[in-house]
Scaffold this motif. Sequence first.
Motif, PDB file in Angstrom:
ATOM      1  N   MET A 168       0.953  -1.000   0.054  1.00 51.92           N
ATOM      2  CA  MET A 168       0.125   0.001  -0.072  1.00 51.92           C
ATOM      3  C   MET A 168       0.997   1.172  -0.058  1.00 51.92           C
ATOM      4  N   THR A 169       0.316   2.373  -0.479  1.00 50.22           N
ATOM      5  CA  THR A 169       0.813   3.438  -0.358  1.00 50.22           C
ATOM      6  C   THR A 169       0.512   4.215   0.922  1.00 50.22           C
ATOM      7  N   PRO A 170       1.198   5.189   1.306  1.00 48.23           N
ATOM      8  CA  PRO A 170       1.110   5.823   2.821  1.00 48.23           C
ATOM      9  C   PRO A 170      -0.409   6.035   2.821  1.00 48.23           C
ATOM     10  N   ARG A 171      -0.818   6.831   1.666  1.00 47.88           N
ATOM     11  CA  ARG A 171      -2.135   7.388   1.762  1.00 47.88           C
ATOM     12  C   ARG A 171      -3.333   6.502   1.784  1.00 47.88           C
ATOM     13  N   THR A 172      -2.953   5.230   1.097  1.00 44.98           N
ATOM     14  CA  THR A 172      -3.800   4.065   1.174  1.00 44.98           C
ATOM     15  C   THR A 172      -3.993   3.508   2.658  1.00 44.98           C
ATOM     16  N   ALA A 173      -2.877   3.261   3.129  1.00 48.13           N
ATOM     17  CA  ALA A 173      -2.541   2.726   4.512  1.00 48.13           C
ATOM     18  C   ALA A 173      -3.246   3.677   5.500  1.00 48.13           C
ATOM     19  N   ARG A 174      -3.224   4.902   5.348  1.00 46.56           N
ATOM     20  CA  ARG A 174      -4.029   5.782   6.374  1.00 46.56           C
ATOM     21  C   ARG A 174      -5.354   5.666   6.246  1.00 46.56           C
ATOM     22  N   THR A 175      -5.934   5.421   4.969  1.00 43.96           N
ATOM     23  CA  THR A 175      -7.173   5.467   4.664  1.00 43.96           C
ATOM     24  C   THR A 175      -7.713   3.989   5.160  1.00 43.96           C
ATOM     25  N   VAL A 176      -7.002   3.007   5.135  1.00 40.21           N
ATOM     26  CA  VAL A 176      -7.597   1.657   5.608  1.00 40.21           C
ATOM     27  C   VAL A 176      -7.507   2.004   7.181  1.00 40.21           C
ATOM     28  N   ARG A 177      -6.421   2.406   7.787  1.00 42.79           N
ATOM     29  CA  ARG A 177      -6.698   2.508   9.352  1.00 42.79           C
ATOM     30  C   ARG A 177      -7.633   3.356   9.766  1.00 42.79           C
ATOM     31  N   GLY A 178      -8.108   4.537   8.800  1.00 38.62           N
ATOM     32  CA  GLY A 178      -9.125   5.448   9.311  1.00 38.62           C
ATOM     33  C   GLY A 178     -10.494   4.547   9.300  1.00 38.62           C
ATOM     34  N   LEU A 179     -10.449   3.727   8.306  1.00 37.50           N
ATOM     35  CA  LEU A 179     -11.757   2.924   8.163  1.00 37.50           C
ATOM     36  C   LEU A 179     -11.917   1.782   9.040  1.00 37.50           C
ATOM     37  N   LEU A 180     -10.867   1.414   9.589  1.00 30.59           N
ATOM     38  CA  LEU A 180     -10.783   0.129  10.867  1.00 30.59           C
ATOM     39  C   LEU A 180     -11.060   0.590  11.829  1.00 30.59           C
ATOM     40  N   GLY A 181     -10.557   2.107  12.056  1.00 26.17           N
ATOM     41  CA  GLY A 181     -11.024   2.685  13.269  1.00 26.17           C
ATOM     42  C   GLY A 181     -12.249   2.971  13.320  1.00 26.17           C
ATOM     43  N   THR A 182     -12.874   3.341  12.310  1.00 31.02           N
ATOM     44  CA  THR A 182     -14.576   3.844  12.050  1.00 31.02           C
ATOM     45  C   THR A 182     -15.363   2.478  12.541  1.00 31.02           C
ATOM     46  N   VAL A 183     -14.885   1.329  11.903  1.00 34.63           N
ATOM     47  CA  VAL A 183     -15.749   0.008  12.195  1.00 34.63           C
ATOM     48  C   VAL A 183     -15.418  -0.151  13.659  1.00 34.63           C
ATOM     49  N   ALA A 184     -14.148  -0.008  14.246  1.00 34.43           N
ATOM     50  CA  ALA A 184     -13.944  -0.397  15.687  1.00 34.43           C
ATOM     51  C   ALA A 184     -14.867   0.519  16.570  1.00 34.43           C
ATOM     52  N   ASP A 185     -14.842   1.680  15.959  1.00 37.32           N
ATOM     53  CA  ASP A 185     -15.727   2.769  16.775  1.00 37.32           C
ATOM     54  C   ASP A 185     -17.504   2.107  16.900  1.00 37.32           C
ATOM     55  N   ALA A 186     -17.821   1.691  15.660  1.00 35.94           N
ATOM     56  CA  ALA A 186     -18.924   1.574  15.653  1.00 35.94           C
ATOM     57  C   ALA A 186     -19.523   0.151  16.154  1.00 35.94           C
ATOM     58  N   VAL A 187     -18.252  -0.873  16.480  1.00 34.91           N
ATOM     59  CA  VAL A 187     -18.621  -1.996  17.166  1.00 34.91           C
ATOM     60  C   VAL A 187     -18.764  -1.611  18.526  1.00 34.91           C
TER      61      VAL A 187
END
Length: 154
Positions: free
Chosen positions: A6-25
């Motif tokens: 992944m590019t750094p930007r893609t990695a940040r996006t994936v981490r952001g999405l994972l954080g959002t999912v974790a918050d939702a759970v």
Amino acid sequence: MLNLLMTPRTARTVRGLLGTVADAVRSVITPAALIEAQQLETIDTETAPDPAGVYAADELPEVKAIETAAEYAAAADQARTADRAKRKTRKLLDRLPAGLYGGWLVSRTPSSRQTADLDAIRATYERLGLGPVPMKQSAPSLKVERVDVPALAA
């Protein structure tokens, strides 16, 4: 392995999405009302007594002056960021052998600072039958954080 692809930007996006999912759970597992109740309990139970020299009730400055705590919080964030950068650089520098690197001379000098050898002190106290080593508490840490006032009133 996935980070290498992944590019750094893609990695940040994936981490952001994972954080959002974790918050939702977490919001499903622990409702917001329980979290607020836990925060209120934490605020009440983790506070240390005020140190000597705090303002008396009639000496308190205006709320507007106190709200400049945002400057304190921003400065604290900058200090933490600088401290992380210092630690990262220090790891590299600590492993370098003494020598000249470009315009930088790396060398080591003995420290004149001394600290108490608690193991030796404990052994001496035990040998002399003096009981445990007397200890004193550190000063409480100042903690400034933004809170939602309506949530605290409820």
